[in-house]
Design a protein around this motif. Structure first.
Motif, short mmCIF file in Angstrom:
data_model
loop_
_atom_site.label_atom_id
_atom_site.label_comp_id
_atom_site.label_asym_id
_atom_site.label_seq_id
_atom_site.Cartn_x
_atom_site.Cartn_y
_atom_site.Cartn_z
N ALA A 1 1.82 1.89 -3.57
CA ALA A 1 0.67 2.48 -4.29
C ALA A 1 0.54 3.97 -3.98
O ALA A 1 0.34 4.79 -4.88
CB ALA A 1 -0.62 1.74 -3.94
N ARG A 2 0.66 4.33 -2.70
CA ARG A 2 0.55 5.76 -2.32
C ARG A 2 1.73 6.57 -2.86
O ARG A 2 1.57 7.73 -3.22
CB ARG A 2 0.43 5.89 -0.80
CG ARG A 2 -0.91 5.44 -0.25
CD ARG A 2 -1.10 5.82 1.20
NE ARG A 2 -0.28 5.04 2.12
CZ ARG A 2 -0.62 3.87 2.64
NH1 ARG A 2 -1.78 3.31 2.31
NH2 ARG A 2 0.18 3.24 3.48
N ASN B 1 -5.18 -0.17 -10.44
CA ASN B 1 -5.63 1.00 -11.20
C ASN B 1 -4.69 1.35 -12.35
O ASN B 1 -5.03 2.17 -13.20
CB ASN B 1 -5.77 2.22 -10.28
CG ASN B 1 -6.90 2.04 -9.28
OD1 ASN B 1 -7.93 1.45 -9.61
ND2 ASN B 1 -6.72 2.53 -8.06
N TRP B 2 -3.49 0.76 -12.35
CA TRP B 2 -2.54 1.03 -13.44
C TRP B 2 -2.44 -0.17 -14.36
O TRP B 2 -2.71 -1.31 -13.95
CB TRP B 2 -1.14 1.33 -12.86
CG TRP B 2 -1.05 2.65 -12.18
CD1 TRP B 2 -0.93 3.88 -12.77
CD2 TRP B 2 -1.07 2.90 -10.77
NE1 TRP B 2 -0.87 4.87 -11.82
CE2 TRP B 2 -0.96 4.30 -10.57
CE3 TRP B 2 -1.18 2.09 -9.64
CZ2 TRP B 2 -0.94 4.90 -9.32
CZ3 TRP B 2 -1.16 2.68 -8.38
CH2 TRP B 2 -1.05 4.06 -8.23
N SER C 1 0.84 -1.21 0.00
CA SER C 1 0.00 0.00 0.00
C SER C 1 0.87 1.26 0.00
O SER C 1 0.49 2.28 -0.59
CB SER C 1 -0.95 0.00 1.20
OG SER C 1 -0.23 0.09 2.42
N GLN D 1 1.12 7.59 -6.34
CA GLN D 1 0.14 8.68 -6.39
C GLN D 1 0.66 9.96 -5.74
O GLN D 1 -0.04 10.96 -5.71
CB GLN D 1 -1.15 8.25 -5.67
CG GLN D 1 -1.85 7.07 -6.31
CD GLN D 1 -2.93 6.49 -5.41
OE1 GLN D 1 -2.74 6.35 -4.20
NE2 GLN D 1 -4.06 6.16 -6.00
N ASN E 1 -3.00 -6.16 -4.17
CA ASN E 1 -3.35 -4.79 -3.77
C ASN E 1 -4.31 -4.16 -4.79
O ASN E 1 -3.96 -4.01 -5.97
CB ASN E 1 -2.08 -3.96 -3.64
CG ASN E 1 -2.35 -2.56 -3.10
OD1 ASN E 1 -2.75 -1.67 -3.83
ND2 ASN E 1 -2.13 -2.39 -1.81
N SER E 2 -5.48 -3.77 -4.33
CA SER E 2 -6.51 -3.25 -5.25
C SER E 2 -6.13 -1.90 -5.84
O SER E 2 -6.46 -1.60 -7.00
CB SER E 2 -7.86 -3.14 -4.52
OG SER E 2 -7.74 -2.30 -3.39
N ASP E 3 -5.40 -1.06 -5.08
CA ASP E 3 -5.00 0.26 -5.60
C ASP E 3 -4.02 0.12 -6.76
O ASP E 3 -4.06 0.89 -7.72
CB ASP E 3 -4.36 1.10 -4.49
CG ASP E 3 -5.38 1.55 -3.45
OD1 ASP E 3 -6.57 1.68 -3.81
OD2 ASP E 3 -4.99 1.76 -2.29
#
Length: 471
Positions: free
Chosen positions: A224-225, A295-296, A221, A228, A290-292
């Motif tokens: 992922a952050r 998104n890519w 996670s 972003q 990881n679901s986030d």
């Protein structure tokens, strides 16, 4: 030209040997432009465990033995190696003898095998070795290469083949190790994180996969952050150096490194979560779940575990312009810090900057006046008539009179094709002054420069690098 790449990483050490073909790509009526037109990999070593004498010390003799043995298997000797890089990566760059190790190896394993270290450079080299760099050029998409090894995650973002930014995290497969169902080692950054997120994980404790999975889920996670640019204060415990510094939105991601290799092996169900006695496979599982990160677009790399060594062996060398002036007895020259002087396309204003720039360069690179040489990089040089080349040479020769060691070569780097004219003019104006003047090379403040021996084609191999042994 034979090139070597040697990667001494947290977990593994690898060697790759390549062959470069050079050609004049300019037409007959144009200035020669010698470029590398083909890179052929002629040998890939097996993956060796990085030998250590202790948790804080590299076994230099064993590393050198690995390299010698792999050279023999490849059918090359150190005399054959004309360019390339030895890079020390991840947690290995924190070892007490890391700097000694890398300089020793670069001096003994090839004529112009250069020492490189530093998380930003690792990120860039891995992105070129994995195929992310080429992908960004072919598709015009913004892609982040996420190279996850034993000790660090090195991220480089590229768009149109241009570097947008980098970021490095203390996330890797060997930051927690275990043996016989018992935890053997927890790295310092992870210990700090565990105190904050409330996971109990200590050396000597019984191995519990569910507990370790909570940690690797958190690490996924954080990645992922980071992509972003939304790192929290807790996330920043794992930050090594600066925060993500790109402005573009990432459209696609690519994973490389040892953990990246685990991601793609998991697709084939070839791995057990504890087979490497570390958290690498669990981390790969957490990233896939990881679901986030979903998104890519996930792009499959051309190289995973060997991405960094491939980049070090094939992507670090540049070729100077053919209009250069060098004195071969002063080459190769290594580890020159670069001071950039921007002339702003204004000749008179640019001349006025040079004397002050020389004083600042000495203050930065040689404050004790011990004789540390440096390269001056002149950028945004306007079109110069011959009388202006003479004037520029005169100002440079006046400026270097404040240097403590007058017998050092004056090293000038230009982006434009002025090197031969300027270098010859400097030689005429001061016959005693040794001059190395090269062009068609882009460098900036903070870079280090290595310049190799002149090749038959009248050019020199150049490596631009950083030398950061992070603690």
């Amino acid at each position: 030209m034979i090139s070597a790449g040697i990667d001494i990483g947290t977990s593994t050490t690898k060697v790759i040997i390549s062959k470069f073909s050079l050609m004049n790509t300019a037409g007959g009526a144009h200035m020669p432009r010698i470029e590398i037109i083909d890179k052929e990999i002629i040998y890939r070593s097996p993956i060796h465990r990085t030998p250590l004498l202790s948790p804080t010390t590299i076994d230099m003799d064993k590393v050198e033995e690995i390299v010698k043995n792999e050279y023999e298997k490849a059918g090359v000797s150190s005399r054959d190696i004309k360019t390339g890089a030895v890079i020390i990566t991840g947690e290995t760059a924190t070892k007490t003898n890391a700097e000694e190790m890398i300089h020793h190896l670069s001096n003994h394993a090839g004529e112009f095998l250069v020492a490189t270290a530093g998380p930003d450079l690792e990120s860039m080299i891995a992105a070129k070795g994995s195929g992310a760099y080429d992908y960004s050029k072919k598709t015009e998409k913004t892609i982040a290469n996420i190279d996850i090894g034993g000790g660090t995650t090195n991220v480089a973002v590229y768009r149109f083949g241009k570097l947008c930014g980098t970021c490095t995290l203390h996330i890797g497969g060997r930051l927690v190790e275990f043996e016989e169902h018992q935890i053997q080692n927890v790295s310092l950054p992870v210990k700090k994180l565990l105190q904050t997120i409330g996971i109990d994980l200590q050396k000597g404790q019984q191995y519990e996969e569910s507990n370790l999975k909570k940690l690797t889920d958190f690490m996924a996670s954080v990645i992922a952050r980071m992509l972003q640019k939304r790192l929290t204060e807790t996330d920043k415990i794992l930050l090594l150096g600066h925060e993500p510094n790109w402005t573009e939105s990432v459209e696609a991601i690519m994973f490389s490194g040892g953990v990246g290799d685990c991601i793609y092996q998991l697709d084939n169900q070839q791995l057990l979560h504890n087979q490497y006695h570390d958290i690498g496979v669990l981390l790969a599982t957490s990233l896939k779940e990881n679901s986030d990160l979903m998104n890519w677009d996930w792009i499959v790399p051309t190289e995973t575990v060997r991405a960094t060594v491939l980049g070090a062996g094939t992507q670090t060398t540049e070729i100077s312009g053919a209009t250069i002036q060098v004195e071969t007895e002063n080459l190769p020259i290594k580890n020159l810090p670069v001071y950039q002087i921007c002339l702003e396309h204004d000749f008179e204003k640019g001349l006025q900057k040079i004397a002050r720039a020389m004083e600042e360069a000495i203050e930065i690179f040689d404050p004790q006046r011990e004789g540390q040489n440096f390269a001056l990089c002149l950028t945004d040089v306007p079109y110069l008539r011959f009388c202006e080349v003479q004037q520029l040479a005169s100002v440079l020769l006046d400026a270097i009179k404040i240097k403590p060691h007058q017998n050092q070569p004056l090293v000038i780097v230009l982006e434009s094709d002025h090197a031969k004219a300027l270098g010859q003019t400097l030689n005429v104006q001061s016959k005693e002054q040794s001059v190395i003047c090269i062009d068609q090379i882009q460098v900036e403040h903070g870079d280090y420069l290595d310049i190799g021996q002149e090749l038959q084609t009248g050019v020199v191999p150049v490596v631009i690098k950083t030398l950061t042994f992070h603690g």
